[in-house]
Design an enzyme around this catalytic site. Sequence first.
Site, PDB file in Angstrom:
ATOM      1  N   TRP A 318       0.845  -1.206   0.000  1.00 53.02           N
ATOM      2  CA  TRP A 318       0.000   0.000   0.000  1.00 53.02           C
ATOM      3  C   TRP A 318       0.878   1.253   0.000  1.00 53.02           C
ATOM      4  O   TRP A 318       0.526   2.274  -0.585  1.00 53.02           O
ATOM      5  CB  TRP A 318      -0.904   0.007   1.243  1.00 53.02           C
ATOM      6  N   HIS A 319       2.027   1.167   0.670  1.00 54.15           N
ATOM      7  CA  HIS A 319       2.881   2.336   0.808  1.00 54.15           C
ATOM      8  C   HIS A 319       3.608   2.688  -0.475  1.00 54.15           C
ATOM      9  O   HIS A 319       4.157   3.784  -0.599  1.00 54.15           O
ATOM     10  CB  HIS A 319       3.892   2.139   1.938  1.00 54.15           C
ATOM     11  N   GLY A 320       3.663   1.760  -1.399  1.00 52.58           N
ATOM     12  CA  GLY A 320       4.333   2.102  -2.644  1.00 52.58           C
ATOM     13  C   GLY A 320       4.503   0.870  -3.497  1.00 52.58           C
ATOM     14  O   GLY A 320       4.607  -0.244  -2.990  1.00 52.58           O
ATOM     15  N   PHE A 471       1.804   8.050  -1.466  1.00 50.25           N
ATOM     16  CA  PHE A 471       1.101   6.787  -1.225  1.00 50.25           C
ATOM     17  C   PHE A 471      -0.351   6.829  -1.658  1.00 50.25           C
ATOM     18  O   PHE A 471      -0.864   7.852  -1.996  1.00 50.25           O
ATOM     19  CB  PHE A 471       1.206   6.430   0.255  1.00 50.25           C
TER      20      PHE A 471
END
Lengths: 471, 377
Positions: A318-320, A471
């Site tokens: 999800w963060h990248g 993000f």
Amino acid sequence: MVFSSIPFLFRFLPVFMILYFVAPRRMRNIILFLGSLIFYAWGEPVYVLLMLFSTFSDYLHGCLIGACKNRNVARGLLISSIVINLGILGFFKYSDFLIGTVNQLLGCNIPLLNLPLPIGISFYTFQTMSYTIDCYRGEVKIQKNILDFGVYVVMFPQLIAGPIVKYRDVQEQLHERKTDIADINYGCRRFIVGLAKKVLLANNLGLLWTEISGAGPETTTVLGAWLGVLAFAFQIYFDFSGYSDMAIGLGAILGFHFPENFNYPYMAASITDFWRRWHISLSSWFKEYVYVPLGGNRRGLPRQLLNILIVWMLTGIWHGAGWNFLLWGLWFALWLILEKLVLLRIFKALPRMVGRLYTWLIVLVSWVLFAVESGSGAFAYLRIMFGQTAAGLYNDGTLFILLEYGVLLIIAAVAATPLVHRVTERMYRAAQGGMMAVRRVLEKLLLSLLLLASIAYVVEASYNPFLYFRF
Amino acid sequence: MKLDNEKLHAGMTVALLGLILLVLALADLVKEDRLFSETENRILAQKPEWSVESALSGEFEEAYESYVTDQFVSRDTWVMLKTRMDILFQKKLIGGVYLGDEGYLIEQHLPEDYDQKLVDQRLDQLETFIERYPEAKVMLVPTADNILTDKLPAFAVFYDQKQLLAQVKERIGEQRVIDVFPILTEHREEQIYYKTDHHWTTLGAYYGYLAWTEAVGYWPRSFDPQDLETVSDSFLGTLHSRINLPMEGDKIQIFPRTTSRRVEILYDYEKEADSFYEPSYLETKNQYGYFLDDNHGIVEITTGYSAGGKELFLIKDSYANTIIPLLAPHYEKIYVLDLRYYNGSLFTLMEQYVTHNKVSVLVLYNCIHFLEDFAYR
């Protein structure tokens, strides 16, 4: 638009606030909606259409689910909503990552799309999904008013970097909200404190991290590497929690009560504890909409461990869209599982400080994986931290940097504990008689000074990124 | 009643903070835009043109943001406030300048910015030059960070110019290098560098001159530091521009003897002067330009002294401008070349000037300018 910028603070904010409070109550949602579109379009003039499409799609799905008597059809509608949301997110965020991976595995040469990531897409798709899922579960009333629903998705305080507000947290406030002067006062305070965290602490410590990570691995000393990752740890915390403070503060001024997003994560005594305190709105989202539906801890230990693994892989990605973020998530999954199995029981018998040190160590290593985006770079950096460098333990350059940033690091360390909060709370409670007057003057003075100091750093901003924008 | 009181104060806090934002926003709307910031010494961003394409690409928004930030009301005060807070945070390095003891601003030169590849490149060119003019002398003056080491902040890192000098000596022969390290170090407690600028002072140049006379075997003329005459005490130099705090000005001084003779100077074949000094610069920010009219590509000086037909061809940077008046009594003519402003072939040019064996050749730079600028065709 970014909160810590001149256009926001001295153009958008004053004009918006005056319009919002001068207008009659029934006009407020339309002002908030249009204002938010301008706010978003300032940075993303084209993708604002994507956001409106996503909003409309989930509004429609919500209505249809509400009107639908047949459970299977409702289920189909829910799946359709999730597919659309994840499809948009996947296409804009992950397609290049997938293409790159396929190219590498099969040795082919599919061209990358090179799409810029729409700001805040990971946040608003998760928000709207919480709505349709809760509609299906019957936990929220269906929102028939498209304006009220639109306000929920696009309202500028939490639009681009959270907290991820679940629909049910604000569903009443969308329609009917009271703002009294105490809320506004509280909101101003939160906003200014958040702004100061961001521009005074996060930006300045970011310079330290940039300086150290920018130097070659040959010249980085052991102490320098630790200082660098420590600075990054503080930078990302004050950056993101500062942003959340500003969002919560602006929300409070407008009459919304957003959930808290951080609870002194660096005081955590285990990784399990850390994730209850860090980016709370994201981890609780994953817990509620992924972990529990997968069975949570109700289907035996092996299944629970698998669920942890899945959730933290998703959290990472999800963060990248990158292997390092996946690795970052897996690193946490590993320690969470070990804690479930044995570590937590051991730590219970030991002083709390041991758990804290262990947590710091695991988290600092995680930030290396997070911040140094190439895997080989991250491992090279970790090797330096653990002594494998020709540059030695430290040198004059390291000591100079230590003195240069020492005061800031100390301030940051204190600000990461509940100390300041406790002292002010005590002052508020104990303030009587003469003390009351002192407190009131002091509060105005400190807030004004923090605001003016922050403005100075915004005006002379050679370095002002928002980490969580990606993000 | 008590509750209302609490509300009243909450309201006052909100009003105060709101007022700060509002007053600044309004003041910002009515103020006039500036083209240039004197204190920051740079051109400020101007109002961008609006168009549909630039707005859709986000280009307009970005330019507008730089514009309002650069033009923000009383920007200079905010910048100064920020610097003061940095100092409050105990920062000793601001804008690439060390805040040294006794009010010295000292430019930072990091070792990693001057790698061996660059050094070798410069040394190759210098070696070629020496092969062509074997009698030439080379004077590379260390910058303040290498001499005023006791005034640097603790653990401050600097590029070691001593080892650069050692390499130069090894490459072109020690006898050709005029080493001013010892004499400047000996006099480091005197004001041989400006506190607000990256140049050496006239006094510093005087010690450089002494080292030069010893190296070339001339008897030094009787310049006495006691006689130094102050022509300005309000010089705030290039390093001050990067810090922008109120500071006491530096003194610009000259040896009175250097004005005793009428000199003839021709700048870039067109502008004439009859003094080494150009007082109009003392009225501007760039007061160092007082020496030899700031920077010129080619300067021809007729010194007015008779020196048995001796002449000097000097390849130099701005450090040399303070020492040239002291060299004058030893030569009848001095030809000065600044490579930064000259694009032609160096040797072709020199053939026009170095026509007989009474013309000496000197290369004079500070070590950093040598690494950055010593390049010729």
